[in-house]
Design a protein around this motif. Structure first.
Motif, mmCIF file in Angstrom:
data_model
loop_
_atom_site.group_PDB
_atom_site.id
_atom_site.type_symbol
_atom_site.label_atom_id
_atom_site.label_comp_id
_atom_site.label_asym_id
_atom_site.label_seq_id
_atom_site.Cartn_x
_atom_site.Cartn_y
_atom_site.Cartn_z
ATOM 1 N N THR A 10 0.849 -1.186 0.000
ATOM 2 C CA THR A 10 0.000 0.000 0.000
ATOM 3 C C THR A 10 0.882 1.233 0.000
ATOM 4 O O THR A 10 1.835 1.336 0.777
ATOM 5 N N PRO A 21 -8.238 13.757 -5.762
ATOM 6 C CA PRO A 21 -9.228 13.143 -4.867
ATOM 7 C C PRO A 21 -8.595 12.265 -3.783
ATOM 8 O O PRO A 21 -7.620 11.557 -4.022
ATOM 9 N N VAL A 22 -9.162 12.334 -2.597
ATOM 10 C CA VAL A 22 -8.676 11.568 -1.451
ATOM 11 C C VAL A 22 -8.641 10.079 -1.764
ATOM 12 O O VAL A 22 -7.694 9.381 -1.388
ATOM 13 N N ASP A 23 -9.646 9.571 -2.482
ATOM 14 C CA ASP A 23 -9.697 8.131 -2.771
ATOM 15 C C ASP A 23 -8.597 7.675 -3.735
ATOM 16 O O ASP A 23 -8.345 6.488 -3.865
ATOM 17 N N ARG A 24 -7.905 8.588 -4.381
ATOM 18 C CA ARG A 24 -6.789 8.221 -5.266
ATOM 19 C C ARG A 24 -5.447 8.309 -4.563
ATOM 20 O O ARG A 24 -4.409 7.967 -5.117
ATOM 21 N N ARG A 25 -5.460 8.774 -3.311
ATOM 22 C CA ARG A 25 -4.211 8.959 -2.566
ATOM 23 C C ARG A 25 -3.720 7.691 -1.876
ATOM 24 O O ARG A 25 -2.655 7.680 -1.287
ATOM 25 N N VAL A 26 -4.500 6.615 -1.962
ATOM 26 C CA VAL A 26 -4.043 5.316 -1.468
ATOM 27 C C VAL A 26 -4.071 4.368 -2.658
ATOM 28 O O VAL A 26 -5.108 4.172 -3.283
ATOM 29 N N GLN A 27 -2.909 3.829 -3.007
ATOM 30 C CA GLN A 27 -2.744 2.984 -4.180
ATOM 31 C C GLN A 27 -2.074 1.674 -3.781
ATOM 32 O O GLN A 27 -1.367 1.612 -2.778
ATOM 33 N N HIS A 40 -3.323 12.136 -13.949
ATOM 34 C CA HIS A 40 -4.271 13.069 -13.339
ATOM 35 C C HIS A 40 -4.468 14.258 -14.267
ATOM 36 O O HIS A 40 -3.513 14.953 -14.606
ATOM 37 N N ASP A 57 -5.712 1.284 7.576
ATOM 38 C CA ASP A 57 -6.647 0.199 7.879
ATOM 39 C C ASP A 57 -5.969 -0.959 8.611
ATOM 40 O O ASP A 57 -6.200 -2.126 8.317
#
Length: 74
Positions: A10, A21-27, A40, A57
């Motif tokens: 992660t 976007p926040v949801d793209r900051r965890v890959q 982007h 998490d």
């Protein structure tokens, strides 16, 4: 016969454009990755791992700091 299995890790992307976007900051990236190039808009945001880690998490994650933006070549 030897077979190497690539393990994903992660990556948490920090810095860069505020509108990322926040949801793209965890890959999820391949273990051993030291840079992440994230498409982007009309270009790419580049992030580099500099040794920092965190927890996401309940699991280990590496922190990648933003280093630059490049445009998509035509």
């Amino acid at each position: 016969m030897s077979h190497t299995v690539s393990q994903d890790i992660t990556a948490v992307l920090v810095g860069g454009p505020e509108h990322l976007p926040v949801d793209r900051r965890v890959q999820r990236v391949s273990a051993g990755t030291d840079t992440v190039k994230l498409p982007h808009g009309a270009g790419y945001e580049h992030f580099r791992h500099r040794g920092e880690s965190t927890t996401v998490d309940g699991g280990d994650a590496l922190v990648f700091q933003w280093v630059m933006h490049t445009a998509i070549a035509e």
